[in-house]
Design an enzyme around this catalytic site. Structure first.
Site, PDB file in Angstrom:
ATOM      1  CE  LYS A 177       6.974   7.259 -25.885  1.00  0.00           C
ATOM      2  NZ  LYS A 177       6.931   6.401 -24.701  1.00  0.00           N
TER       3      LYS A 177
ATOM      4  NE  ARG B 277       4.489  16.461 -28.830  1.00  0.00           N
ATOM      5  CZ  ARG B 277       5.724  16.571 -28.377  1.00  0.00           C
ATOM      6  NH1 ARG B 277       6.593  15.626 -28.618  1.00  0.00           N
ATOM      7  NH2 ARG B 277       6.098  17.631 -27.682  1.00  0.00           N
TER       8      ARG B 277
ATOM      9  CD  GLU C 216       3.180   4.454 -17.576  1.00  0.00           C
ATOM     10  OE1 GLU C 216       3.118   5.656 -17.843  1.00  0.00           O
ATOM     11  OE2 GLU C 216       4.218   3.791 -17.728  1.00  0.00           O
TER      12      GLU C 216
ATOM     13  CB  CYS D 232       0.258  20.173 -27.058  1.00  0.00           C
ATOM     14  SG  CYS D 232      -0.805  20.699 -25.720  1.00  0.00           S
TER      15      CYS D 232
ATOM     16  CG  HIS E 281      11.922  -0.675   7.799  1.00  0.00           C
ATOM     17  ND1 HIS E 281      12.449  -0.644   9.069  1.00  0.00           N
ATOM     18  CD2 HIS E 281      12.752  -1.457   7.063  1.00  0.00           C
ATOM     19  CE1 HIS E 281      13.577  -1.352   9.086  1.00  0.00           C
ATOM     20  NE2 HIS E 281      13.771  -1.867   7.887  1.00  0.00           N
TER      21      HIS E 281
ATOM     22  CG  ASN F 202       3.952  21.587 -26.861  1.00  0.00           C
ATOM     23  OD1 ASN F 202       3.459  21.403 -25.751  1.00  0.00           O
ATOM     24  ND2 ASN F 202       5.053  20.988 -27.254  1.00  0.00           N
ATOM     25  N   GLY F 203       3.024  24.269 -24.848  1.00  0.00           N
ATOM     26  CA  GLY F 203       3.802  24.935 -23.805  1.00  0.00           C
ATOM     27  C   GLY F 203       2.872  25.637 -22.826  1.00  0.00           C
TER      28      GLY F 203
ATOM     29  CD1 TRP G  60      -1.782  15.125 -21.485  1.00  0.00           C
ATOM     30  CD2 TRP G  60      -0.918  16.957 -20.555  1.00  0.00           C
ATOM     31  NE1 TRP G  60      -1.571  14.865 -20.151  1.00  0.00           N
ATOM     32  CE2 TRP G  60      -1.043  15.977 -19.558  1.00  0.00           C
ATOM     33  CE3 TRP G  60      -0.405  18.208 -20.192  1.00  0.00           C
ATOM     34  CZ2 TRP G  60      -0.677  16.185 -18.228  1.00  0.00           C
ATOM     35  CZ3 TRP G  60      -0.033  18.421 -18.871  1.00  0.00           C
ATOM     36  CH2 TRP G  60      -0.169  17.409 -17.910  1.00  0.00           C
TER      37      TRP G  60
ATOM     38  CD  GLU H  24       9.516   1.090 -15.881  1.00  0.00           C
ATOM     39  OE1 GLU H  24       9.545   2.120 -15.182  1.00  0.00           O
ATOM     40  OE2 GLU H  24       9.042   1.076 -17.022  1.00  0.00           O
TER      41      GLU H  24
ATOM     42  CE  LYS I 187       5.664   1.377 -18.252  1.00  0.00           C
ATOM     43  NZ  LYS I 187       6.932   2.032 -18.308  1.00  0.00           N
TER      44      LYS I 187
HETATM   45  O1  M6R Z   1      11.110  11.101 -22.572  1.00  0.00           O
HETATM   46  P1  M6R Z   1      11.552  10.819 -21.172  1.00  0.00           P
HETATM   47  O2  M6R Z   1      12.273   9.540 -21.034  1.00  0.00           O
HETATM   48  O3  M6R Z   1      12.340  11.975 -20.601  1.00  0.00           O
HETATM   49  O4  M6R Z   1      10.212  10.713 -20.342  1.00  0.00           O
HETATM   50  C1  M6R Z   1      10.253  10.525 -18.951  1.00  0.00           C
HETATM   51  C2  M6R Z   1       8.914  10.096 -18.415  1.00  0.00           C
HETATM   52  O5  M6R Z   1       7.934  11.055 -18.706  1.00  0.00           O
HETATM   53  C3  M6R Z   1       8.462   8.749 -18.986  1.00  0.00           C
HETATM   54  O6  M6R Z   1       9.407   7.758 -18.767  1.00  0.00           O
HETATM   55  C4  M6R Z   1       7.137   8.329 -18.330  1.00  0.00           C
HETATM   56  O7  M6R Z   1       7.325   8.041 -16.981  1.00  0.00           O
HETATM   57  C5  M6R Z   1       6.485   7.155 -19.066  1.00  0.00           C
HETATM   58  N1  M6R Z   1       5.062   7.346 -19.126  1.00  0.00           N
HETATM   59  C6  M6R Z   1       6.673   5.859 -18.372  1.00  0.00           C
HETATM   60  O8  M6R Z   1       6.066   4.795 -19.012  1.00  0.00           O
END
Ligand code: M6R
Length: 613
Positions: free
Chosen positions: A608, A27, A493, A2, A509, A101-102, A75, A486, A490
């Site tokens: 984000k 956000r 997501e 949010c 394994h 927000n929260g 969100w 990673e 990527k």
């Molecule tokens: O702001 P932060 O680095 O603490 O955020 C952590 C994760 O939420 C963030 O890296 C998330 O996994 C991204 N969507 C990855 O691309």
């Protein structure tokens, strides 16, 4: 999680709020809403879906002669992403609105209590109870009513409140969700969840702390502690980002722009902190005395998502060069496990935003247990940087794409700097090695810059035979194992392809059972210390008819005997491979996702900044 925007001042409020929401849409983008006060009445527009739908609804109201208002991009946590659940939420009279927000954890019991008193609810959100609760306490003093309501509420909240009975002021409250004020003598006073919303108007900001209440007026502001009831003097921080940094600058997506900004982000993170002649690292803001350094016997790295992957890489570096045992934890696990922490354990949070709820909770726990806290963070003044004893900023500039890219490589650069700093202070590496590694770090930005355009072209071509796959495996060994994780994150997501990352040696394994012609495997196989082992693992995949993409070292002709799909990268010091090998993994995810028509900057269901648990 949010985005909140508020404004009172000389400008027309609707464009200010919409521009702010556009800059905070990363956000959350389940719904959006705006409210402003015009001729003594609150006028509210809300829409499910992205901000563009709200803008279409607002139409000519964009020029409304109003100068005070609030906006929200959501969100969803409680209640589906519908218009009815979109913020702002009103009280029964319609004269008071709240954005939030929260999470209000005790919203259910409050809602039942308020319903018994005759309040009528029109949404399924937790937020709506706030509007009714404030209304319940409201006589003629909004601030007093907000304080009474807050005293009843449990959970996390960044709130903005507007009441037609107090037409010249907004009231804001912060507890465990970020909130920042923007101040400008000529423009008025601004409220936002994050700095990018303020950048077009002011660079002078004030970060609110937990349990603080702010009254915002066109000609100034006041901030009070909700604990003592007394006014609080706050520091004004000048932000050195500019509005253009949060624009696409001709790129189709923020994600691609941010990948192309990686060389600069690495340089900005490294420069001024390492002496190119000696390799000596200086980190003045780290907050560790010589005694603290001598005391450290273990390090905890705490983070979420992509930042957690950066932590996994750092474990290899720190253990190898600084000779200190490192534990890496996902923050949401760390905060609820039985921690064995004392003052000899250095705890480091890694976070782009500095606001991730689980990571923040993790460092708070470690701090209470006596640990020294450092945060590696990209956002100046964010909550983590204010609560940690020391900070290493990543200087990547604002990252808007929901998928973290330049923040990740800058985290790697900052973590490598930190490794060298520790190793030099503890004298676990020779001067010569310190200089060699320092120069490798300084040089890696140039390598990335040179390779990016070629890689983008090659990968766009390569993905033609992969973009419609349903599953993907990413594998790597040692330092490149976290990069496999990673790469998989990527891809999943932003393209919604199911992808998993594995340590290459772990395949046999279990996961090797998945290998067939429909399960492509991307393997990271640089010519490093574990090269032969990595190649053996790739042969095992090939023997089972797996489709393979290899990313390896320029000149390694053996790779072509395994598969036609090879992406070559220049040979660099093996310690730098995680930075370099991240680039093709990010570009591959980007190319596949855009080919599939996905919204790479705002992937479904994501936000984000994850500021709720
Ligand atoms: O702001 P932060 O680095 O603490 O955020 C952590 C994760 O939420 C963030 O890296 C998330 O996994 C991204 N969507 C990855 O691309």
């Amino acid at each position: 999680m949010c985005g909140i925007v508020g404004y009172c001042g000389s400008r027309r409020v609707v464009p200010v709020i919409l521009e702010g929401l556009r800059r905070l849409e990363y956000r959350g983008y389940d719904s959006a809403g705006i409210v402003y006060l015009q001729d003594g009445k609150l006028i509210k527009h809300r829409s499910e879906g992205k901000l563009s739908r709200l803008e279409a609804i607002i139409g000519d109201a964009i020029i409304a002669p109003a100068h005070i208002g609030l906006g929200h991009t959501r969100w969803a946590t409680h209640g589906a992403p519908t218009t009815a659940n979109a913020h702002p939420h009103s009280d029964c009279s319609g004269n008071l609105v709240v954005i939030h927000n929260g999470i209000i954890e005790n919203y259910h019991s409050l809602r039942e209590e308020l319903k018994d008193k005759g309040h009528i609810f029109t949404s399924q959100t937790d937020t709506e109870v706030l509007a009714h609760l404030i209304e319940e306490y409201l006589e003629n003093d909004l601030v007093a009513a907000v304080k009474k309501a807050i005293a009843r509420v449990e959970g996390s909240y960044a709130l903005g409140v507007l009441w037609a009975g107090m037409p010249d002021a907004l009231v804001a409250v912060r507890n465990q969700s970020p909130l920042v004020l923007g101040v400008s003598e000529h423009e008025g006073t601004f409220l936002a969840s994050d700095i990018p919303a303020l950048l077009p108007y002011t660079k002078e900001v004030i970060f609110m702390d937990d349990m603080e209440l702010a009254i915002l007026k066109a000609d100034g502001h006041q901030i009070f502690s909700l604990v003592t009831g007394l006014p609080v003097e706050k520091k004004v921080t000048t932000i050195d980002w500019n509005p253009a940094m949060a624009e696409k600058a001709g790129f189709k997506h923020f994600m691609l722009k941010e990948i192309f900004e990686e060389p600069q982000a690495i340089t900005n993170t490294v420069s001024g902190r390492i002496n190119p002649e000696t390799g000596e690292v200086v980190l003045p803001e780290i907050g560790l005395t010589a005694a603290d350094l001598a005391d450290i016997d273990r390090i905890f790295l705490v983070a979420c998502g992509t930042s957690w992957h950066a932590a996994l890489v750092a474990k290899y570096w720190i253990e190898k060069y600084a000779n200190i045992p490192v534990e890496v934890d996902i923050a949401s696990e760390f905060r609820y496990r039985h921690l064995l922490i004392n003052k000899r354990v250095l705890t480091i949070s890694i976070s782009q935003s500095g606001e991730t709820a689980d990571t923040l909770a993790g460092i708070r726990i470690a701090k209470e247990m006596g640990a020294k806290i450092i945060t590696i963070c990209n956002v100046v003044g964010s909550t983590m940087t204010r609560e940690a004893h020391g900070t290493v900023y990543t200087h990547a500039g604002p990252e808007i794409g929901v998928a973290s890219t330049k923040a990740f490589v800058s985290q790697l650069a900052a973590l490598f700097l930190f490794t060298l700093y520790l190793a030099q202070k503890k004298q676990t590496i020779s001067r010569e090695l310190g200089l060699e590694l320092g120069q490798e770090l300084i040089g890696i930005a140039g390598v990335v810059e040179r390779e990016l355009p070629r890689l983008q072209k090659e990968i766009e071509h390569l993905i033609e035979s992969y973009y419609d796959c349903r599953d993907f495996l990413f594998v790597g060994r040692s330092l490149n194992y976290p990069i496999a994780l990673e790469g998989a994150l990527k891809l999943k997501e932003i393209s919604y392809i199911h992808a998993e990352g594995y340590a290459s040696g772990e395949l046999k394994h279990g996961p090797i059972a998945l290998i067939d012609k429909d399960m492509p495997v991307l393997a990271l196989v640089p010519q490093d210390e574990v090269y032969q082992k990595s190649i053996s693992n790739v042969e095992e995949i090939k023997a089972r008819q797996g489709r393979i993409i290899l990313i390896g070292t320029e000149g390694d002709s053996h790779l072509r005997t395994i598969t036609d799909d090879v992406i070559y990268l220049p040979k660099v010091h093996s310690a730098m491979n995680p930075i370099l090998y991240t680039i093709p993994a990010q570009l591959l995810a980007y190319a596949i996702a855009t080919k599939r028509g996905c919204d790479v900057d705002q992937p479904r269901n994501l936000a984000k900044s994850v500021t709720v648990e």
